[in-house]
Scaffold this motif. Structure first.
Motif, PDB file in Angstrom:
ATOM      1  N   THR A  59       0.819  -1.228   0.034  1.00  0.00           N
ATOM      2  CA  THR A  59       0.138  -0.013   0.045  1.00  0.00           C
ATOM      3  C   THR A  59       0.814   1.330  -0.088  1.00  0.00           C
ATOM      4  O   THR A  59       1.594   1.411   0.941  1.00  0.00           O
ATOM      5  CB  THR A  59      -1.011  -0.175   1.147  1.00  0.00           C
ATOM      6  OG1 THR A  59      -1.783  -1.119   1.264  1.00  0.00           O
ATOM      7  CG2 THR A  59      -1.915   1.141   1.232  1.00  0.00           C
ATOM      8  N   ASP A  93       1.556   5.387  -0.480  1.00  0.00           N
ATOM      9  CA  ASP A  93       1.227   6.803  -0.324  1.00  0.00           C
ATOM     10  C   ASP A  93       1.666   7.546  -1.424  1.00  0.00           C
ATOM     11  O   ASP A  93       3.196   7.664  -1.458  1.00  0.00           O
ATOM     12  CB  ASP A  93       1.577   7.297   1.018  1.00  0.00           C
ATOM     13  CG  ASP A  93       1.171   8.906   1.163  1.00  0.00           C
ATOM     14  OD1 ASP A  93      -0.386   8.931   1.415  1.00  0.00           O
ATOM     15  OD2 ASP A  93       1.740   9.672   1.023  1.00  0.00           O
ATOM     16  N   GLN A 152      -3.584   7.417  -2.836  1.00  0.00           N
ATOM     17  CA  GLN A 152      -3.206   6.116  -2.315  1.00  0.00           C
ATOM     18  C   GLN A 152      -3.410   5.046  -3.393  1.00  0.00           C
ATOM     19  O   GLN A 152      -4.450   5.121  -3.937  1.00  0.00           O
ATOM     20  CB  GLN A 152      -3.626   5.832  -0.868  1.00  0.00           C
ATOM     21  CG  GLN A 152      -3.022   6.641   0.082  1.00  0.00           C
ATOM     22  CD  GLN A 152      -3.774   6.185   1.705  1.00  0.00           C
ATOM     23  OE1 GLN A 152      -4.440   5.100   1.487  1.00  0.00           O
ATOM     24  NE2 GLN A 152      -3.483   6.895   2.670  1.00  0.00           N
ATOM     25  N   SER A 153      -2.340   3.988  -3.438  1.00  0.00           N
ATOM     26  CA  SER A 153      -2.565   2.967  -4.451  1.00  0.00           C
ATOM     27  C   SER A 153      -2.028   1.596  -3.912  1.00  0.00           C
ATOM     28  O   SER A 153      -1.339   1.782  -2.773  1.00  0.00           O
ATOM     29  CB  SER A 153      -1.988   3.618  -5.634  1.00  0.00           C
ATOM     30  OG  SER A 153      -2.283   2.468  -6.707  1.00  0.00           O
TER      31      SER A 153
END
Length: 405
Positions: free
Chosen positions: A171, A173, A180-181
């Motif tokens: 995850t 930032d 977020q991805s």
């Protein structure tokens, strides 16, 4: 368990706690590479790791993610799923230099997006593998390289043929909270954990120059067509063509080859030739229309113009060349005598006598000296200088006889 064994076990656990694990290596490498390559902050804020069988790969593929296949040693293919938010951020950073807030979009990732994200993936695997300390982790996370873009989840699943996979979920930032991805990495589990033979063991190499859009675009392929000439042929002739038939083309077509796109747009022109036994195309240099023309004759050496020796004349269809006839001297005929002009009206004897003029008035008396009175003496005029002798004029040349016409 003896005291020595307990001390050895405690020391081993302490060493493993300080060792560079996959989670630590991924977190450190991604943040460092994003700053060095793209000048963009990326921070791993979550990490999970699990082992799944190969038939469960479709269940871990996110929706609208960029699916990329990674090449490793022979027989090993890994996969990476990059979330749409991170793909959009990487494209924006390399094209505009800044990342904006994400918007809701159903855009399907393209091969161009995969080419722009490829430098980050390759650098992430190479750096992470170089700093890992546990042999099992080094055997799992090899320095994979970008292979191809998978168009959908079905092709992605078919390309990954291992029996077991280690699935890593990161995850991320992006740009200090802009978005977020999630990055999902599917690594095939090797049958025998062995240290791969590579030259990445040792100190980490210096960071490479920042990736640019130019480098990513230059890796894409482009199909071009070289057109020798265009001819109009009746449909009946085309329908009757067979193997071995010959279509004649003009000889000057090899000097006027056009390079066109699949859509038919002309990109450049050149001449067809031969190089090292292969057909070759030498492109003509493009003219820069922005240059200011130089018009002084003294600037001709700076114009960079070719020295034209011969101009190929096109076929005129068999018409003979026209040449100016040699007329030489031509005798013109004598001009006829012109008639006499008629007399003006009012002239000659038929015109009669002219009318009498009116009497003019008497002139006034002139106040001159009285009779017998002498006129005043005029002042003496100075003597005129004698003219000098003038030079003789040169004789005029004899004029040639003029011919009529």
């Amino acid at each position: 368990m003896s005291v020595l064994q307990r001390k050895a076990q405690a020391g081993k656990q302490e060493h493993q706690a300080r060792a560079m694990t996959v989670a630590k290596a991924m977190r450190v490498s991604l943040a460092k590479l994003a700053n060095d390559l793209f000048d963009m902050p990326l921070v791993v804020i979550g990490f999970t790791r699990e082992r799944i069988p190969g038939d469960e790969i479709p269940g871990v593929v996110p929706d609208n993610a960029l699916l990329v296949l990674l090449d490793g040693p022979p027989g090993q293919t890994a996969g990476a799923c990059i979330g749409p938010e991170l793909v959009r951020a990487l494209v924006q950073q390399q094209t505009t230099g800044r990342v904006t807030a994400p918007v809701v979009s159903d855009k399907v990732p393209t091969p161009t997006d995969a080419a722009l994200c490829a430098p980050m993936l390759e650098a992430l695997f190479q750096r992470t593998h170089a700093i890992l300390e546990i042999p099992a982790d080094r055997a799992l996370l090899l320095p994979y390289r970008f292979g191809a873009h998978a168009g959908n989840a079905r092709l992605f699943d078919l390309a990954l043929g291992a029996r077991e996979f280690e699935v890593l979920r990161l995850t991320v930032d992006i740009a200090g909270g802009v978005a977020q991805s999630v990055v999902t990495i599917c690594l095939p589990v090797p049958d025998k954990a062995s240290e791969p033979l590579d030259d990445t063991d040792g100190p980490v190499s210096a960071p490479q120059p920042p990736a640019t859009l130019e480098k990513a675009v230059m890796r894409l392929t482009a199909d071009l067509t070289a057109v020798l000439c265009r001819r109009k042929v009746p449909l009946s002739v085309i329908s009757s063509l067979a193997v071995g038939d010959v279509i004649s083309i003009p000889s000057e077509a090899f000097d006027e080859v056009q390079v066109c796109t699949l859509a038919g747009d002309v990109l450049a022109a050149g001449a067809m030739g031969q190089l090292d036994g292969y057909r070759a195309l030498q492109l003509h240099p493009a003219r820069d229309e922005t240059d200011q023309p130089q018009r002084r004759s003294s600037d001709r050496e700076q114009l960079d113009l070719p020295d034209v020796q011969h101009v190929r004349r096109r076929d005129t269809g068999g018409l003979p060349a026209m040449a100016a006839p040699d007329i030489g001297e031509v005798d013109l005929p004598d001009l006829p005598d012109l008639p006499d002009l008629p007399e003006m009206p009012g002239s000659g004897e038929a015109a009669g006598a002219l009318p009498d003029l009116p009497d003019l008035p008497d002139l006034p008396d002139f106040a001159g000296p009285e009779e017998g009175e002498a006129l005043p003496d005029l002042p003496d005029l100075p003597d005129l200088p004698e003219p000098g002798e003038l030079p003789d004029l040169p004789d005029l040349p004899d004029l040639p006889d003029l011919k009529a016409g």
